[in-house]
Write a protein that holds these residues in place. Structure first.
Motif, short mmCIF file in Angstrom:
data_model
loop_
_atom_site.label_atom_id
_atom_site.label_comp_id
_atom_site.label_asym_id
_atom_site.label_seq_id
_atom_site.Cartn_x
_atom_site.Cartn_y
_atom_site.Cartn_z
N SER A 187 0.83 -1.21 0.00
CA SER A 187 0.00 0.00 0.00
C SER A 187 0.86 1.26 0.00
N GLY A 188 2.17 1.11 0.23
CA GLY A 188 3.08 2.27 0.16
C GLY A 188 3.68 2.67 1.49
N LYS A 189 3.64 1.78 2.48
CA LYS A 189 4.15 2.12 3.81
C LYS A 189 5.64 2.48 3.76
N GLY A 190 6.44 1.59 3.17
CA GLY A 190 7.89 1.81 3.12
C GLY A 190 8.24 3.08 2.36
N THR A 191 7.54 3.31 1.26
CA THR A 191 7.78 4.51 0.44
C THR A 191 7.49 5.77 1.24
N LEU B 52 2.16 -14.58 9.27
CA LEU B 52 2.82 -13.80 10.31
C LEU B 52 3.86 -14.66 11.03
N VAL B 53 5.01 -14.06 11.24
CA VAL B 53 6.07 -14.69 12.05
C VAL B 53 5.54 -14.72 13.50
N PRO B 54 5.80 -15.79 14.25
CA PRO B 54 5.22 -15.90 15.60
C PRO B 54 5.58 -14.73 16.52
N GLY C 277 4.45 -1.80 9.85
CA GLY C 277 4.26 -3.25 9.83
C GLY C 277 4.10 -3.90 11.19
N TYR C 278 3.76 -3.13 12.19
CA TYR C 278 3.53 -3.65 13.53
C TYR C 278 2.66 -2.65 14.28
N PRO C 279 1.67 -3.05 15.06
CA PRO C 279 1.19 -4.43 15.26
C PRO C 279 0.33 -4.90 14.08
N LYS D 156 16.57 2.25 -0.99
CA LYS D 156 15.45 2.94 -1.65
C LYS D 156 14.53 1.95 -2.38
N ILE D 157 13.23 2.24 -2.35
CA ILE D 157 12.23 1.37 -2.99
C ILE D 157 11.88 1.93 -4.37
N TYR D 158 11.92 1.05 -5.38
CA TYR D 158 11.56 1.47 -6.75
C TYR D 158 10.38 0.66 -7.26
N GLN E 117 -2.94 7.59 -4.87
CA GLN E 117 -2.64 8.90 -5.44
C GLN E 117 -1.13 8.91 -5.64
N PRO E 118 -0.62 9.85 -6.45
CA PRO E 118 0.84 9.91 -6.60
C PRO E 118 1.51 10.00 -5.22
N LYS E 119 2.71 9.38 -5.11
CA LYS E 119 3.30 9.29 -3.77
C LYS E 119 3.55 10.65 -3.13
P1 AP5 Z 1 6.46 -6.32 5.20
O1 AP5 Z 1 7.84 -6.16 4.75
O2 AP5 Z 1 5.93 -5.43 6.24
O3 AP5 Z 1 5.55 -6.35 3.91
P2 AP5 Z 1 4.08 -5.82 3.57
O4 AP5 Z 1 3.23 -5.37 4.69
O5 AP5 Z 1 3.53 -6.86 2.71
O6 AP5 Z 1 4.36 -4.48 2.93
P3 AP5 Z 1 5.33 -4.21 1.77
O7 AP5 Z 1 6.71 -3.99 2.28
O8 AP5 Z 1 5.14 -5.27 0.74
O9 AP5 Z 1 4.72 -2.91 1.13
P4 AP5 Z 1 4.69 -1.39 1.54
O10 AP5 Z 1 3.34 -1.04 2.05
O11 AP5 Z 1 5.86 -1.01 2.37
O12 AP5 Z 1 4.81 -0.76 0.09
P5 AP5 Z 1 6.05 -0.07 -0.68
O13 AP5 Z 1 6.22 1.32 -0.17
O14 AP5 Z 1 7.22 -0.97 -0.73
O15 AP5 Z 1 6.24 -7.83 5.74
C1 AP5 Z 1 6.73 -8.93 5.01
C2 AP5 Z 1 6.49 -10.20 5.79
O16 AP5 Z 1 7.22 -10.15 7.03
C3 AP5 Z 1 5.05 -10.50 6.20
O17 AP5 Z 1 4.33 -11.14 5.18
C4 AP5 Z 1 5.27 -11.40 7.43
O18 AP5 Z 1 5.58 -12.71 7.05
C5 AP5 Z 1 6.49 -10.77 8.07
N1 AP5 Z 1 6.10 -9.74 9.04
C6 AP5 Z 1 6.22 -8.39 8.90
N2 AP5 Z 1 5.73 -7.75 9.99
C7 AP5 Z 1 5.31 -8.71 10.85
C8 AP5 Z 1 4.68 -8.69 12.13
N3 AP5 Z 1 4.38 -7.53 12.75
N4 AP5 Z 1 4.37 -9.87 12.69
C9 AP5 Z 1 4.64 -11.04 12.09
N5 AP5 Z 1 5.21 -11.13 10.88
C10 AP5 Z 1 5.54 -9.98 10.25
O19 AP5 Z 1 5.39 0.05 -2.13
C11 AP5 Z 1 5.13 -1.09 -2.90
C12 AP5 Z 1 5.39 -0.78 -4.40
O20 AP5 Z 1 4.46 0.20 -4.85
C13 AP5 Z 1 6.79 -0.20 -4.66
O21 AP5 Z 1 7.29 -0.68 -5.87
C14 AP5 Z 1 6.55 1.30 -4.74
O22 AP5 Z 1 7.48 1.93 -5.57
C15 AP5 Z 1 5.14 1.38 -5.31
N6 AP5 Z 1 4.38 2.53 -4.79
C16 AP5 Z 1 4.42 3.06 -3.53
N7 AP5 Z 1 3.61 4.13 -3.44
C17 AP5 Z 1 3.02 4.28 -4.65
C18 AP5 Z 1 2.06 5.21 -5.18
N8 AP5 Z 1 1.55 6.20 -4.44
N9 AP5 Z 1 1.68 5.05 -6.47
C19 AP5 Z 1 2.19 4.03 -7.24
N10 AP5 Z 1 3.10 3.13 -6.80
C20 AP5 Z 1 3.50 3.25 -5.52
#
Ligand code: AP5
Length: 222
Positions: free
Chosen positions: A16-20, A63-65, A91-93, A137-139, A195-197
């Motif tokens: 959803s764009g959390k890391g970005t 989810l990791v335990p 990514g927590y909670p 950086k995320i691309y 929306q655009p980042k």
């Molecule tokens: P985690 O690494 O947290 O992955 P996630 O929640 O699946 O989220 P992402 O990192 O995939 O996405 P993001 O929202 O950060 O999006 P991003 O900015 O990269 O977790 C991975 C795994 O770890 C879990 O499945 C689990 O197993 C484990 N884990 C993690 N937390 C845990 C917890 N609390 N407990 C237990 N287990 C846990 O953007 C995605 C893409 O979209 C990029 O390419 C980016 O360039 C693009 N983008 C971003 N913004 C936009 C925009 N506005 N418009 C168009 N494209 C965009």
């Protein structure tokens, strides 16, 4: 003027764009970024026995335990607060039991940002995502392609970033999100992540700036 250290949780479905947004928030607000996913992947990269267990869960989108995750995050938050710094958790909670662990530790955010993006966009975002191991950086190969050939050549893709695995990750997300949100009803801010980042960031930035201003305007206790 010294600003109040903000305590922020950012959440939303996979991709959803959390890391970005965290990259941008850290740059502007100087908060300490605590990413559960990044910390777990770092452990996997080290190849420790714990890392092998973690990888098994990540690779099936589960989810990791809690016994692995809870202390890891709570300890970081406490260390950050001890240094009088604000934090940004990503990514927590992710489950009712994790939210309960934070409540038990008396750790509460000033705001819980929820990035809302329609499901049908998420697969495309996941499949096109790449990371730069040098800068972190995320691309995205279509939306945010790398600036140079040199960067492009070194980009990596996460092992859980396939269409099949993101479906499992989404299921895990939907099985847990309601319970997490119910813990934070008083501080939730919903932001349209489709929306655009830069626009998404503008909204988040205004929100966080106004919270800092409010904190400054509070009259000093007599
Ligand atoms: P985690 O690494 O947290 O992955 P996630 O929640 O699946 O989220 P992402 O990192 O995939 O996405 P993001 O929202 O950060 O999006 P991003 O900015 O990269 O977790 C991975 C795994 O770890 C879990 O499945 C689990 O197993 C484990 N884990 C993690 N937390 C845990 C917890 N609390 N407990 C237990 N287990 C846990 O953007 C995605 C893409 O979209 C990029 O390419 C980016 O360039 C693009 N983008 C971003 N913004 C936009 C925009 N506005 N418009 C168009 N494209 C965009």
């Amino acid at each position: 003027k010294p600003k109040k250290p903000l305590r922020v949780i950012i959440s939303g479905a996979p991709a959803s764009g959390k890391g970005t947004q965290c990259e941008l928030i850290v740059k502007k607000f100087g908060l300490v970024h605590i990413s559960a996913g990044d910390l777990l992947r770092a452990e996997v990269a080290e190849g420790t026995p714990n890392g092998k267990i973690i990888k098994g869960f990540i690779d099936v989108g589960q989810l990791v335990p809690d016994e692995v995750v809870n202390n890891m995050i709570v300890d970081r938050i406490k260390a950050t607060e001890a240094a009088s710094k604000g934090w940004l958790i990503d990514g927590y909670p992710r489950s009712a039991s994790q939210a309960a662990a934070l409540e038990t530790a008396k750790i509460r955010p000033d705001v819980f940002i929820l990035l809302e993006v329609p499901d049908e966009l998420l697969v495309d975002r996941v499949v096109g995502r790449r990371s730069d191991p040098v800068t972190g950086k995320i691309y995205h190969m279509t939306y945010f392609p790398p600036e140079t050939e040199e960067i492009k050549a070194r980009l990596t893709q996460r092992t859980d970033d396939t269409e099949e695995k993101v479906k499992a990750r989404l299921q895990t997300h939907y099985a847990n999100v309601a319970a997490v949100l119910s813990t934070y009803t008083d501080v939730i801010k919903r932001i349209n992540g489709d929306q655009p980042k830069e626009v998404v960031f503008d909204e988040i930035s205004q929100l966080l700036s106004s919270m800092q201003d409010e904190a400054e305007e509070e009259p000093k206790a007599a």
